[in-house]
Design a protein around this motif. Structure first.
Motif, short mmCIF file in Angstrom:
data_model
loop_
_atom_site.label_atom_id
_atom_site.label_comp_id
_atom_site.label_asym_id
_atom_site.label_seq_id
_atom_site.Cartn_x
_atom_site.Cartn_y
_atom_site.Cartn_z
N GLY A 1 0.85 -1.17 0.07
CA GLY A 1 -0.03 -0.13 0.14
C GLY A 1 0.99 1.21 0.16
O GLY A 1 0.63 2.25 -0.56
N GLY A 2 1.98 1.33 0.77
CA GLY A 2 2.87 2.42 0.89
C GLY A 2 3.49 2.71 -0.65
O GLY A 2 3.78 3.75 -1.08
N LEU A 3 3.76 1.45 -1.52
CA LEU A 3 4.25 1.76 -2.82
C LEU A 3 3.13 2.47 -3.37
O LEU A 3 3.43 3.48 -4.31
N ALA A 4 1.90 2.00 -3.48
CA ALA A 4 0.84 2.89 -4.44
C ALA A 4 0.59 4.14 -3.78
O ALA A 4 0.67 5.17 -4.71
N ARG A 5 0.75 4.41 -2.50
CA ARG A 5 0.72 5.69 -2.08
C ARG A 5 1.61 6.68 -2.51
O ARG A 5 1.88 7.94 -2.78
N GLY A 6 3.13 6.03 -2.69
CA GLY A 6 4.16 6.73 -3.17
C GLY A 6 4.06 6.84 -4.76
O GLY A 6 5.16 7.57 -5.42
N GLY A 7 3.17 6.35 -5.41
CA GLY A 7 3.13 6.35 -7.10
C GLY A 7 3.71 5.39 -7.59
O GLY A 7 4.07 5.44 -8.91
N ILE A 8 4.21 4.21 -6.99
CA ILE A 8 5.18 3.17 -7.76
C ILE A 8 4.03 2.13 -7.89
O ILE A 8 3.66 1.26 -7.10
N THR A 9 3.70 1.93 -9.11
CA THR A 9 2.88 1.04 -9.60
C THR A 9 3.21 -0.08 -10.47
O THR A 9 2.81 -1.17 -10.83
N ASP A 10 4.70 0.15 -11.07
CA ASP A 10 5.24 -0.56 -12.07
C ASP A 10 6.33 -1.44 -11.30
O ASP A 10 6.69 -1.03 -10.25
N GLU B 1 18.08 8.13 -3.17
CA GLU B 1 17.40 9.30 -3.30
C GLU B 1 16.42 9.65 -1.92
O GLU B 1 16.20 10.76 -1.51
N SER B 2 16.01 8.65 -1.39
CA SER B 2 15.19 8.67 -0.12
C SER B 2 14.25 9.70 -0.12
O SER B 2 14.24 10.74 0.57
N PRO B 3 13.24 9.67 -1.07
CA PRO B 3 12.24 10.84 -1.15
C PRO B 3 11.53 10.76 0.23
O PRO B 3 11.40 9.84 1.02
N GLU B 4 10.78 11.73 0.34
CA GLU B 4 10.03 12.25 1.62
C GLU B 4 8.80 11.14 1.91
O GLU B 4 8.89 10.72 3.21
N TRP B 5 8.21 10.48 0.88
CA TRP B 5 7.25 9.90 0.88
C TRP B 5 7.85 8.28 1.40
O TRP B 5 6.95 7.48 2.15
N LEU B 6 8.96 8.09 0.88
CA LEU B 6 9.50 6.73 1.36
C LEU B 6 9.88 6.88 2.84
O LEU B 6 9.50 5.66 3.70
N GLU B 7 10.65 7.77 3.16
CA GLU B 7 10.91 8.12 4.71
C GLU B 7 9.61 7.76 5.54
O GLU B 7 9.71 7.23 6.43
N ARG B 8 8.44 8.69 5.11
CA ARG B 8 7.03 8.44 5.87
C ARG B 8 6.62 7.23 6.06
O ARG B 8 6.15 6.61 6.89
N GLU B 9 6.85 6.28 4.89
CA GLU B 9 5.92 4.98 4.70
C GLU B 9 6.90 4.04 5.35
O GLU B 9 6.61 2.93 6.15
N ARG B 10 8.43 4.19 5.67
CA ARG B 10 9.33 3.40 6.41
C ARG B 10 8.68 3.78 7.70
O ARG B 10 8.74 2.74 8.79
#
Length: 123
Positions: free
Chosen positions: A74-83, A96-105
Motif C-alpha cells: 500500500g505504501g508503494l501505491a501511495r508513493g506512486g510506484i505501480t510498475d 534518493e530517499s524521497p519524503e514519501w519513502l521515509e514516511r512509509e518506512r
C-alpha cells in the motif's frame, strides 16, 4: 482400490509468485505452460540462470519491491510506484530517499512495533 496419484500443477502466475519473480519477465516457455509441484521444487532447489538473474536484477514484482524498500505494498501505491522495478531502480530510490519513502518506512516501523507489542501482550 486407490486411484492413481495425479500431479499437482499450477498456473505460471502462481509459480512466479511463489518464486518471487515478475511473470512478464520470465521466458515464454515458462509463461505459456503449466508448472508442476515437482518442477517448482526443482526451480527453487537449483534455479536456472534466467531465474537467478531475475532474482538478482529484476524487474521485481510489487511485493519484492516493497520488501526491499522496507514498506508495505500500500505504501508503494501511495508513493506512486505501480510498475515493477529493477534492483538498480530500487537502489536509486533508496539513495534518493524521497519524503514519501521515509514516511512509509516510519509507518511500517510503527506497524511492526505495534504487532510485536500485541504479540507480547497475548503471550
Amino acid at each position: 482400490m486407490t486411484s492413481p496419484k495425479t500431479t499437482q500443477t499450477m498456473k505460471p502466475a502462481t509459480a512466479a509468485k511463489k518464486l518471487g519473480v515478475y511473470l512478464e519477465a520470465t521466458p515464454a516457455e515458462f509463461q505459456e505452460g503449466v508448472v508442476s509441484r515437482d518442477e517448482l521444487n526443482a526451480l527453487q532447489a537449483d534455479p536456472p540462470e534466467w531465474l537467478t538473474e531475475l532474482r538478482r536484477n529484476g524487474p521485481h514484482p510489487r511485493p519484492v519491491v516493497a520488501a526491499k524498500l522496507g514498506i508495505s505494498i500500500g505504501g508503494l501505491a501511495r508513493g506512486g510506484i505501480t510498475d515493477p522495478l529493477t534492483t538498480e531502480q530500487i537502489e536509486a530510490l533508496k539513495a534518493e530517499s524521497p519524503e514519501w519513502l521515509e514516511r512509509e518506512r516510519a509507518t511500517q516501523a510503527e506497524v511492526r512495533k505495534e504487532a510485536k507489542r500485541l504479540k507480547e501482550k497475548d503471550a
